[in-house]
Design a protein around this motif. Structure first.
Motif, mmCIF file in Angstrom:
data_model
loop_
_atom_site.group_PDB
_atom_site.id
_atom_site.type_symbol
_atom_site.label_atom_id
_atom_site.label_comp_id
_atom_site.label_asym_id
_atom_site.label_seq_id
_atom_site.Cartn_x
_atom_site.Cartn_y
_atom_site.Cartn_z
ATOM 1 N N ASN A 31 0.601 -1.321 -0.037
ATOM 2 C CA ASN A 31 -0.011 -0.128 0.000
ATOM 3 C C ASN A 31 0.902 1.302 -0.039
ATOM 4 N N ARG A 75 2.918 2.122 3.275
ATOM 5 C CA ARG A 75 3.994 1.306 3.389
ATOM 6 C C ARG A 75 5.174 1.763 2.407
ATOM 7 N N GLY A 83 -2.873 -4.058 14.251
ATOM 8 C CA GLY A 83 -3.150 -4.476 13.012
ATOM 9 C C GLY A 83 -2.220 -3.207 11.730
ATOM 10 N N TRP A 84 -2.525 -2.167 12.142
ATOM 11 C CA TRP A 84 -1.930 -1.091 11.114
ATOM 12 C C TRP A 84 -0.397 -1.301 11.266
ATOM 13 N N LYS A 141 1.333 -3.549 12.118
ATOM 14 C CA LYS A 141 2.056 -4.658 11.400
ATOM 15 C C LYS A 141 2.014 -4.923 9.979
ATOM 16 N N ASP A 142 1.198 -3.850 9.411
ATOM 17 C CA ASP A 142 0.988 -4.118 8.058
ATOM 18 C C ASP A 142 2.090 -2.947 7.471
ATOM 19 N N TRP A 143 2.473 -2.012 8.144
ATOM 20 C CA TRP A 143 3.133 -1.067 7.744
ATOM 21 C C TRP A 143 4.741 -1.084 7.917
ATOM 22 N N HIS A 162 -1.238 -10.875 17.892
ATOM 23 C CA HIS A 162 -0.721 -10.534 16.574
ATOM 24 C C HIS A 162 0.512 -10.995 16.092
#
Length: 329
Positions: free
Chosen positions: A2, A5, A50-51, A53-55, A100
């Motif tokens: 994304n 990221r 969650g955010w 971990k994604d970034w 997580h």
């Protein structure tokens, strides 16, 4: 990948040009608290994890700091930290971190374990358990002569305002004077503070056994800059030795209480922490850390936004911030 990221990677590539984002939290509440709307509850904290971990590539400090030193950090490197040692860190935050698959380091004010409470929480709980419509402040030591003799507390808005006023007035008193004032407010208003706000020693051990990092945060959470050198050294070393005895392993990391450079700690205090044998220490200044930065004044920051894009954008701005404040020599 994304857009955020990608932006994080551009600002913080791997290797010598990497930047380490260190996030700071204090509590994770089981349910939202109207008196403390700034503290995340379990649902919101899980969303934040969650955010993140994604970034980011989330590392434990035991991995992040050595890699910061030798210039081998991955792109988008970050670490999660908590201050103070609240029981909800064990009861609420730990299960979410495990779910997580993320590590964190918890900085413990050791003198408040096993039934103690932070002075600010005593104020919050005094306001929470108040049965009257106003908080009596007559004859409370330490308050300025211009302080009102009572604060209205009929509504939630008034109670929040009362908490803010009292915390601001008492924060920079000498530790003994502050405790005397807090006790006087509780006595005047016949309020009580629960004895289970902070972790027990057993819970700290359980956190370590679960793979979380444990760091020192002084014994009684004073503002180190307000202490003489001997008292500051005692606070730093007492917390380190307590935790090392409790855990049976070295404690390498330290977080300054409150943590604002020159206001809450000074270059003298950073030297005390270094001399005590810590590997690194952490402030609450904005910014991120790059290889070669002062290991005893590492900045920490957490965006306060509740929406994903706004939270990520503010984290990106902080990541691009290149001159974090440091205590002057």
């Amino acid at each position: 990948m994304n857009l955020l990221r990608t932006a994080f990677r551009l600002v913080s590539p791997p290797g010598r040009s990497a930047r380490l984002s260190i996030l700071i939290f204090h509590r994770v509440l089981a349910q939202p608290d109207p008196l403390q709307p700034h503290e995340p509850d379990a649902r919101r904290f899980s969303e934040l994890l969650g955010w993140l971990k994604d970034w980011f590539t989330i590392l434990p400090l035991d991995a992040a700091i050595p890699r910061l030193i030798d210039g081998s950090l991955p792109a988008r490197a970050a670490a999660i930290t908590f201050d103070d040692g609240y029981a909800d860190n064990h009861d609420v935050a730990l299960p979410l971190l495990k779910a997580h698959g993320l590590p964190a380091t918890f900085f413990i004010a050791t003198g408040h374990l096993d039934g103690g409470a932070m002075w600010n929480d005593r104020i919050i709980e005094s306001v929470r358990t108040l049965s009257a419509d106003a908080i009596r402040l007559d004859d409370v030591p330490g308050l300025p002569a211009t302080a009102p003799v009572q604060l209205p507390a009929r509504s939630l808005t008034e109670r929040r305002a009362a908490i803010d006023f009292l915390l601001q007035q008492l924060k920079y008193l000498e530790p003994e004077s502050r405790l005397e004032a807090v006790a006087a407010i509780a006595a005047r208003n016949r309020t009580q503070c629960p004895g289970d706000l902070m972790m027990s020693s057993g819970q700290v051990k359980a956190m370590a056994h679960a793979g979380m990092g444990i760091g020192a945060h002084t014994a009684t959470h004073p503002i180190l800059a307000r202490l003489d050198e001997r008292s500051a050294r005692t606070e730093v070393c007492t917390s380190k030795s307590f935790l090392e005895t409790l855990l049976g392993e070295p404690v390498r990391y330290f977080a300054y209480p409150n943590g604002k450079p020159d206001l809450d700690y000074t270059a003298r205090d950073a030297a005390i922490v270094r001399d005590a044998g810590f590997t690194a220490a952490f402030s609450t200044a904005w910014g991120t850390t790059r290889p070669g930065d002062d290991l005893f004044q590492l900045p920490r920051f957490t965006a306060w936004d509740t929406q994903r894009r706004a939270f990520g954008t503010r984290m990106l701005r902080n990541l691009a911030f290149t001159t974090p404040q440091r205590a002057r020599s």
